[in-house]
Motif scaffolding. Structure first.
Motif, PDB file in Angstrom:
ATOM      1  N   PRO A  29       0.809  -1.224   0.000  1.00 55.76           N
ATOM      2  CA  PRO A  29       0.000   0.000   0.000  1.00 55.76           C
ATOM      3  C   PRO A  29       0.844   1.276   0.000  1.00 55.76           C
ATOM      4  O   PRO A  29       0.465   2.276  -0.609  1.00 55.76           O
ATOM      5  CB  PRO A  29      -0.811  -0.111   1.283  1.00 55.76           C
ATOM      6  CG  PRO A  29      -0.816  -1.542   1.643  1.00 55.76           C
ATOM      7  CD  PRO A  29       0.439  -2.112   1.087  1.00 55.76           C
ATOM      8  N   GLU A  30       2.010   1.226   0.654  1.00 65.33           N
ATOM      9  CA  GLU A  30       2.886   2.396   0.676  1.00 65.33           C
ATOM     10  C   GLU A  30       3.418   2.698  -0.720  1.00 65.33           C
ATOM     11  O   GLU A  30       3.532   3.857  -1.121  1.00 65.33           O
ATOM     12  CB  GLU A  30       4.063   2.173   1.634  1.00 65.33           C
ATOM     13  CG  GLU A  30       3.661   2.047   3.085  1.00 65.33           C
ATOM     14  CD  GLU A  30       3.271   0.633   3.475  1.00 65.33           C
ATOM     15  OE1 GLU A  30       3.572  -0.306   2.713  1.00 65.33           O
ATOM     16  OE2 GLU A  30       2.635   0.477   4.524  1.00 65.33           O
ATOM     17  N   HIS A  31       3.735   1.645  -1.466  1.00 66.27           N
ATOM     18  CA  HIS A  31       4.235   1.839  -2.826  1.00 66.27           C
ATOM     19  C   HIS A  31       3.141   2.414  -3.722  1.00 66.27           C
ATOM     20  O   HIS A  31       3.396   3.302  -4.534  1.00 66.27           O
ATOM     21  CB  HIS A  31       4.728   0.517  -3.421  1.00 66.27           C
ATOM     22  CG  HIS A  31       5.927  -0.033  -2.731  1.00 66.27           C
ATOM     23  ND1 HIS A  31       6.155  -1.377  -2.636  1.00 66.27           N
ATOM     24  CD2 HIS A  31       6.959   0.570  -2.103  1.00 66.27           C
ATOM     25  CE1 HIS A  31       7.281  -1.576  -1.972  1.00 66.27           C
ATOM     26  NE2 HIS A  31       7.790  -0.413  -1.643  1.00 66.27           N
ATOM     27  N   LEU A  32       1.935   1.897  -3.580  1.00 73.98           N
ATOM     28  CA  LEU A  32       0.814   2.384  -4.372  1.00 73.98           C
ATOM     29  C   LEU A  32       0.533   3.846  -4.067  1.00 73.98           C
ATOM     30  O   LEU A  32       0.302   4.650  -4.978  1.00 73.98           O
ATOM     31  CB  LEU A  32      -0.421   1.528  -4.096  1.00 73.98           C
ATOM     32  CG  LEU A  32      -1.622   1.755  -4.990  1.00 73.98           C
ATOM     33  CD1 LEU A  32      -1.261   1.446  -6.437  1.00 73.98           C
ATOM     34  CD2 LEU A  32      -2.758   0.869  -4.542  1.00 73.98           C
ATOM     35  N   LYS A  33       0.584   4.223  -2.791  1.00 77.79           N
ATOM     36  CA  LYS A  33       0.352   5.610  -2.390  1.00 77.79           C
ATOM     37  C   LYS A  33       1.426   6.517  -2.984  1.00 77.79           C
ATOM     38  O   LYS A  33       1.126   7.606  -3.486  1.00 77.79           O
ATOM     39  CB  LYS A  33       0.353   5.712  -0.868  1.00 77.79           C
ATOM     40  CG  LYS A  33       0.052   7.082  -0.342  1.00 77.79           C
ATOM     41  CD  LYS A  33       0.043   7.096   1.170  1.00 77.79           C
ATOM     42  CE  LYS A  33      -0.205   8.499   1.682  1.00 77.79           C
ATOM     43  NZ  LYS A  33      -0.115   8.565   3.138  1.00 77.79           N
ATOM     44  N   MET A  34       2.677   6.065  -2.944  1.00 81.12           N
ATOM     45  CA  MET A  34       3.780   6.843  -3.481  1.00 81.12           C
ATOM     46  C   MET A  34       3.635   7.019  -5.000  1.00 81.12           C
ATOM     47  O   MET A  34       3.849   8.112  -5.527  1.00 81.12           O
ATOM     48  CB  MET A  34       5.107   6.158  -3.172  1.00 81.12           C
ATOM     49  CG  MET A  34       6.314   6.961  -3.601  1.00 81.12           C
ATOM     50  SD  MET A  34       7.867   6.162  -3.204  1.00 81.12           S
ATOM     51  CE  MET A  34       7.804   4.738  -4.275  1.00 81.12           C
ATOM     52  N   GLU A  77       0.951   9.627  -5.656  1.00 77.66           N
ATOM     53  CA  GLU A  77       1.435  10.977  -5.379  1.00 77.66           C
ATOM     54  C   GLU A  77       2.369  11.473  -6.469  1.00 77.66           C
ATOM     55  O   GLU A  77       2.339  12.652  -6.828  1.00 77.66           O
ATOM     56  CB  GLU A  77       2.133  11.013  -4.024  1.00 77.66           C
ATOM     57  CG  GLU A  77       1.178  10.936  -2.857  1.00 77.66           C
ATOM     58  CD  GLU A  77       1.888  10.913  -1.519  1.00 77.66           C
ATOM     59  OE1 GLU A  77       3.121  11.135  -1.493  1.00 77.66           O
ATOM     60  OE2 GLU A  77       1.209  10.680  -0.512  1.00 77.66           O
ATOM     61  N   LEU A  78       3.202  10.587  -7.008  1.00 80.30           N
ATOM     62  CA  LEU A  78       4.080  10.979  -8.106  1.00 80.30           C
ATOM     63  C   LEU A  78       3.284  11.374  -9.340  1.00 80.30           C
ATOM     64  O   LEU A  78       3.609  12.341 -10.029  1.00 80.30           O
ATOM     65  CB  LEU A  78       5.037   9.839  -8.452  1.00 80.30           C
ATOM     66  CG  LEU A  78       6.202   9.627  -7.498  1.00 80.30           C
ATOM     67  CD1 LEU A  78       6.951   8.351  -7.854  1.00 80.30           C
ATOM     68  CD2 LEU A  78       7.133  10.814  -7.528  1.00 80.30           C
ATOM     69  N   TYR A 118       1.276  16.460 -12.796  1.00 81.93           N
ATOM     70  CA  TYR A 118       0.331  17.365 -13.451  1.00 81.93           C
ATOM     71  C   TYR A 118       0.162  18.695 -12.718  1.00 81.93           C
ATOM     72  O   TYR A 118      -0.613  19.536 -13.142  1.00 81.93           O
ATOM     73  CB  TYR A 118      -1.032  16.684 -13.603  1.00 81.93           C
ATOM     74  CG  TYR A 118      -0.986  15.521 -14.556  1.00 81.93           C
ATOM     75  CD1 TYR A 118      -0.857  15.723 -15.918  1.00 81.93           C
ATOM     76  CD2 TYR A 118      -1.031  14.218 -14.095  1.00 81.93           C
ATOM     77  CE1 TYR A 118      -0.800  14.657 -16.803  1.00 81.93           C
ATOM     78  CE2 TYR A 118      -0.980  13.139 -14.968  1.00 81.93           C
ATOM     79  CZ  TYR A 118      -0.859  13.376 -16.319  1.00 81.93           C
ATOM     80  OH  TYR A 118      -0.792  12.323 -17.183  1.00 81.93           O
ATOM     81  N   ARG A 119       0.870  18.901 -11.645  1.00 81.58           N
ATOM     82  CA  ARG A 119       0.765  20.126 -10.856  1.00 81.58           C
ATOM     83  C   ARG A 119       1.359  21.303 -11.632  1.00 81.58           C
ATOM     84  O   ARG A 119       2.344  21.163 -12.339  1.00 81.58           O
ATOM     85  CB  ARG A 119       1.516  19.933  -9.555  1.00 81.58           C
ATOM     86  CG  ARG A 119       0.913  20.671  -8.410  1.00 81.58           C
ATOM     87  CD  ARG A 119       1.548  20.177  -7.156  1.00 81.58           C
ATOM     88  NE  ARG A 119       0.784  19.026  -6.715  1.00 81.58           N
ATOM     89  CZ  ARG A 119       0.325  18.879  -5.497  1.00 81.58           C
ATOM     90  NH1 ARG A 119       0.586  19.760  -4.595  1.00 81.58           N
ATOM     91  NH2 ARG A 119      -0.375  17.826  -5.173  1.00 81.58           N
TER      92      ARG A 119
END
Length: 124
Positions: free
Chosen positions: A28-33, A36-37, A42-43
Motif C-alpha cells: 500500500p505504501e508503494h501504491l500511495k507513493m 502521489e508521483l 500534473y501540478r
C-alpha cells in the motif's frame, strides 16, 4: 487458433490473461507513493497576475453583477486549476470573498477567495 485450443486441452493449461503481466505484490505504501508521483506530475505553478489583469478581473465581476450575467471563474488551488460557473450572488470586500450561486438542479453557493482567482469570463 485451432492449434492453441488443442494444446490447452491436452496440457490442461488455463491462461490467466492480464493477471500474469501484473506485478506479484505491491505494498500500500508503494501504491500511495506512485499515486502521489502521478499527482505531482500534473501540478502547475500559480500564475502571477499584474495590476492590470487584477483590475480587468474586478471589472468583469462588477459587470456581471450589474447585469446578472453568468460568470465562469477559473481558480488556482494547490497546483491545479478549477472552473466554477454561475451567478455572482454576493461580494464581501472585507473578507475578500465572492459568493457564486451554482446554476444546477439544486442551487448551492460556492465561496471563492479573490486571491485564488486566475481568470474570469462573462457569458452574456
Amino acid at each position: 487458433m485451432f492449434y492453441n485450443k488443442i494444446r490447452s486441452d491436452i496440457m490442461g493449461l488455463k491462461d490467466r490473461g492480464k493477471i500474469k503481466w501484473q506485478g506479484a505484490f505491491i505494498m500500500p505504501e508503494h501504491l500511495k507513493m506512485l499515486n502521489e508521483l502521478k499527482k505531482d506530475y500534473y501540478r502547475q505553478t500559480k500564475p502571477i497576475l499584474d495590476e492590470y489583469q487584477i483590475e480587468k478581473i474586478e471589472s468583469k465581476i462588477c459587470y456581471a453583477i450589474e447585469f446578472t450575467f453568468i460568470v465562469k471563474i477559473t481558480t488556482w488551488e494547490d497546483g491545479y486549476e478549477w472552473h466554477y460557473e454561475g451567478l455572482v450572488y454576493r461580494l464581501d470586500p472585507i473578507l475578500k470573498v465572492i459568493y457564486l450561486e451554482k446554476q444546477t438542479e439544486d442551487y448551492y453557493i460556492i465561496k471563492i477567495r479573490f486571491e485564488d482567482i486566475v481568470k474570469v469570463e462573462v457569458k452574456e
